[in-house]
Scaffold this motif. Structure first.
Motif, PDB file in Angstrom:
ATOM      1  N   LYS A  11       0.827  -1.213   0.000  1.00 30.93           N
ATOM      2  CA  LYS A  11       0.000   0.000   0.000  1.00 30.93           C
ATOM      3  C   LYS A  11       0.865   1.268   0.000  1.00 30.93           C
ATOM      4  N   ARG A  12       1.866   1.297   0.882  1.00 30.11           N
ATOM      5  CA  ARG A  12       2.691   2.504   1.028  1.00 30.11           C
ATOM      6  C   ARG A  12       3.421   2.861  -0.260  1.00 30.11           C
ATOM      7  N   PHE A  13       3.949   1.845  -0.952  1.00 25.90           N
ATOM      8  CA  PHE A  13       4.747   2.099  -2.143  1.00 25.90           C
ATOM      9  C   PHE A  13       3.986   1.845  -3.444  1.00 25.90           C
ATOM     10  N   ASN A  14       2.670   1.612  -3.325  1.00 29.04           N
ATOM     11  CA  ASN A  14       1.810   1.403  -4.491  1.00 29.04           C
ATOM     12  C   ASN A  14       2.360   0.301  -5.407  1.00 29.04           C
ATOM     13  N   ILE A  15       2.640  -0.849  -4.823  1.00 26.63           N
ATOM     14  CA  ILE A  15       3.180  -2.000  -5.546  1.00 26.63           C
ATOM     15  C   ILE A  15       2.025  -2.902  -5.946  1.00 26.63           C
ATOM     16  N   TYR A  68      12.962  -8.852  -0.987  1.00 26.83           N
ATOM     17  CA  TYR A  68      12.329  -7.970  -1.972  1.00 26.83           C
ATOM     18  C   TYR A  68      11.934  -6.628  -1.344  1.00 26.83           C
ATOM     19  N   PHE A  69      11.189  -6.693  -0.252  1.00 30.24           N
ATOM     20  CA  PHE A  69      10.737  -5.454   0.379  1.00 30.24           C
ATOM     21  C   PHE A  69      11.874  -4.720   1.075  1.00 30.24           C
ATOM     22  N   GLY A  70      12.887  -5.441   1.510  1.00 33.40           N
ATOM     23  CA  GLY A  70      14.058  -4.790   2.076  1.00 33.40           C
ATOM     24  C   GLY A  70      14.743  -3.903   1.049  1.00 33.40           C
ATOM     25  N   GLU A  71      14.790  -4.367  -0.193  1.00 31.30           N
ATOM     26  CA  GLU A  71      15.357  -3.544  -1.275  1.00 31.30           C
ATOM     27  C   GLU A  71      14.491  -2.312  -1.519  1.00 31.30           C
ATOM     28  N   VAL A  72      13.177  -2.475  -1.446  1.00 29.10           N
ATOM     29  CA  VAL A  72      12.268  -1.331  -1.593  1.00 29.10           C
ATOM     30  C   VAL A  72      12.544  -0.317  -0.479  1.00 29.10           C
ATOM     31  N   LEU A  73      12.658  -0.806   0.740  1.00 26.73           N
ATOM     32  CA  LEU A  73      12.940   0.081   1.877  1.00 26.73           C
ATOM     33  C   LEU A  73      14.319   0.734   1.757  1.00 26.73           C
ATOM     34  N   LYS A  74      15.275  -0.030   1.265  1.00 24.28           N
ATOM     35  CA  LYS A  74      16.652   0.465   1.128  1.00 24.28           C
ATOM     36  C   LYS A  74      16.698   1.710   0.238  1.00 24.28           C
ATOM     37  N   ALA A  75      15.829   1.737  -0.774  1.00 24.29           N
ATOM     38  CA  ALA A  75      15.795   2.868  -1.699  1.00 24.29           C
ATOM     39  C   ALA A  75      15.317   4.155  -1.026  1.00 24.29           C
ATOM     40  N   THR A  76      14.726   4.035   0.160  1.00 25.17           N
ATOM     41  CA  THR A  76      14.200   5.209   0.854  1.00 25.17           C
ATOM     42  C   THR A  76      15.120   5.716   1.972  1.00 25.17           C
ATOM     43  N   VAL A  77      16.203   4.984   2.235  1.00 20.02           N
ATOM     44  CA  VAL A  77      17.108   5.348   3.334  1.00 20.02           C
ATOM     45  C   VAL A  77      17.980   6.530   2.931  1.00 20.02           C
ATOM     46  N   LEU A  78      18.059   7.491   3.820  1.00 25.35           N
ATOM     47  CA  LEU A  78      18.945   8.631   3.611  1.00 25.35           C
ATOM     48  C   LEU A  78      20.228   8.409   4.412  1.00 25.35           C
ATOM     49  N   PRO A  79      21.384   8.485   3.763  1.00 26.18           N
ATOM     50  CA  PRO A  79      22.642   8.301   4.497  1.00 26.18           C
ATOM     51  C   PRO A  79      22.937   9.525   5.359  1.00 26.18           C
ATOM     52  N   PRO A  80      23.804   9.361   6.343  1.00 25.46           N
ATOM     53  CA  PRO A  80      24.197  10.514   7.174  1.00 25.46           C
ATOM     54  C   PRO A  80      24.777  11.634   6.301  1.00 25.46           C
ATOM     55  N   ILE A  81      24.393  12.857   6.593  1.00 26.27           N
ATOM     56  CA  ILE A  81      24.829  13.974   5.751  1.00 26.27           C
ATOM     57  C   ILE A  81      26.292  14.357   5.956  1.00 26.27           C
ATOM     58  N   ASP A  82      26.901  13.876   7.035  1.00 31.34           N
ATOM     59  CA  ASP A  82      28.306  14.224   7.284  1.00 31.34           C
ATOM     60  C   ASP A  82      29.285  13.357   6.482  1.00 31.34           C
ATOM     61  N   ARG A  94      25.926  -1.134   2.069  1.00 31.63           N
ATOM     62  CA  ARG A  94      26.161  -2.069   3.182  1.00 31.63           C
ATOM     63  C   ARG A  94      24.886  -2.458   3.919  1.00 31.63           C
ATOM     64  N   LEU A  95      23.809  -1.730   3.705  1.00 33.93           N
ATOM     65  CA  LEU A  95      22.559  -2.040   4.417  1.00 33.93           C
ATOM     66  C   LEU A  95      22.015  -3.394   3.973  1.00 33.93           C
ATOM     67  N   SER A  96      21.597  -4.181   4.928  1.00 32.35           N
ATOM     68  CA  SER A  96      21.028  -5.493   4.637  1.00 32.35           C
ATOM     69  C   SER A  96      19.527  -5.364   4.397  1.00 32.35           C
ATOM     70  N   PRO A  97      19.046  -5.762   3.205  1.00 30.78           N
ATOM     71  CA  PRO A  97      17.604  -5.704   2.952  1.00 30.78           C
ATOM     72  C   PRO A  97      16.791  -6.491   3.982  1.00 30.78           C
ATOM     73  N   ARG A  98      17.274  -7.669   4.359  1.00 28.51           N
ATOM     74  CA  ARG A  98      16.532  -8.467   5.354  1.00 28.51           C
ATOM     75  C   ARG A  98      16.444  -7.728   6.689  1.00 28.51           C
ATOM     76  N   LYS A  99      17.541  -7.099   7.099  1.00 32.57           N
ATOM     77  CA  LYS A  99      17.524  -6.371   8.376  1.00 32.57           C
ATOM     78  C   LYS A  99      16.598  -5.156   8.312  1.00 32.57           C
ATOM     79  N   LEU A 100      16.541  -4.504   7.160  1.00 24.32           N
ATOM     80  CA  LEU A 100      15.616  -3.379   7.006  1.00 24.32           C
ATOM     81  C   LEU A 100      14.171  -3.850   7.116  1.00 24.32           C
ATOM     82  N   PHE A 101      13.888  -5.021   6.537  1.00 27.96           N
ATOM     83  CA  PHE A 101      12.535  -5.567   6.622  1.00 27.96           C
ATOM     84  C   PHE A 101      12.198  -5.938   8.068  1.00 27.96           C
ATOM     85  N   ILE A 102      13.124  -6.569   8.748  1.00 30.23           N
ATOM     86  CA  ILE A 102      12.898  -6.947  10.153  1.00 30.23           C
ATOM     87  C   ILE A 102      12.702  -5.692  11.007  1.00 30.23           C
TER      88      ILE A 102
END
Length: 174
Positions: A11-15, A68-82, A94-102
Motif C-alpha cells: 500500500k505505502r509504495f503502491n506496488i 524484496y521489500f528490504g530492497e524497496v525500503l533500502k531505496a528510501t534510506v537517507l545516508p548521514p549527511i556528514d 552495506r545495508l542489509s535488505p533483510r535487516k531493514l525488513f525486520i
C-alpha cells in the motif's frame, strides 16, 4: 507479521502484487524448515510468493519476500549527511535488505501496541531473540484480519503457486 508488513508496504509504495516479479535468491531457496519449494533463480509474482509463504508456511518464501521489500525500503534510506558522496553510497550498499525488513516488522509491532514482541527474522524459525505473548499475537491477528488482501490469501483453499513455479522452471530451463 511478514504478510501484514508486506501488505502495508504494498500500500505505502503502491506496488501491484499481480505484476511485480520477485527473484528468488540462493539464500532464500536454501532456507530450512517448511518450504514453498522455491529454487534459486525462480521468478514469481509477488502475489504467488505471498501465497507460497502462507499456505505451506514457506520459510523460503518469507525470506524472499523480506529480501524484496528490504530492497524497496533500502531505496528510501537517507545516508548521514556528514559523509562524502562516496561514503554515502557505501553506507547504503552495506545495508542489509533483510535487516531493514525486520526493522519494519518491529516498527509495526510498536504501532500495533505489541509491547512484548520482538522479531529477529522474517520466517519465525527458532531464534532466541524472537519472542511474543498471546496478547500480542491477538493484536496482530486483529490488525491483519482488517486487511482484505490478508483475508483473501489466508482463505485460499488451493495452492496455485506450485503450478506457477513449475511453469517458471520449465520456461527457464527451456
Amino acid at each position: 507479521m511478514t504478510l501484514l508488513v508486506a501488505i502495508k508496504l504494498i500500500k505505502r509504495f503502491n506496488i501491484d502484487p499481480f505484476t511485480s516479479i520477485v527473484p528468488i535468491s540462493e539464500y532464500a531457496a536454501s532456507m530450512t524448515g517448511t518450504s514453498a519449494l522455491l529454487e534459486s533463480g525462480d521468478k514469481l509474482l509477488l502475489n504467488d510468493l505471498l501465497h507460497g509463504m502462507m499456505l505451506p508456511s514457506g520459510n523460503d518464501a518469507a525470506l524472499a519476500i523480506s529480501e524484496y521489500f528490504g530492497e524497496v525500503l533500502k531505496a528510501t534510506v537517507l545516508p548521514p549527511i556528514d559523509l562524502d558522496p562516496k561514503q554515502q553510497k557505501e553506507y547504503i550498499n552495506r545495508l542489509s535488505p533483510r535487516k531493514l525488513f525486520i526493522k519494519e516488522m518491529n516498527r509495526l509491532t510498536q504501532e500495533l501496541g505489541m509491547q512484548e514482541t520482538v522479531f529477529a527474522n522474517p520466517h519465525g524459525l527458532m531464534n532466541f531473540n524472537n519472542h511474543s505473548s498471546a496478547q500480542d499475537v491477538a493484536k496482530l491477528v486483529s490488525a491483519a484480519m482488517k486487511e482484505p488482501y490478508f483475508c483473501q490469501i489466508v482463505n485460499c483453499k488451493r495452492p496455485m503457486y506450485l503450478s506457477l513455479i513449475h511453469i517458471c522452471r520449465c520456461r527457464r530451463r527451456g
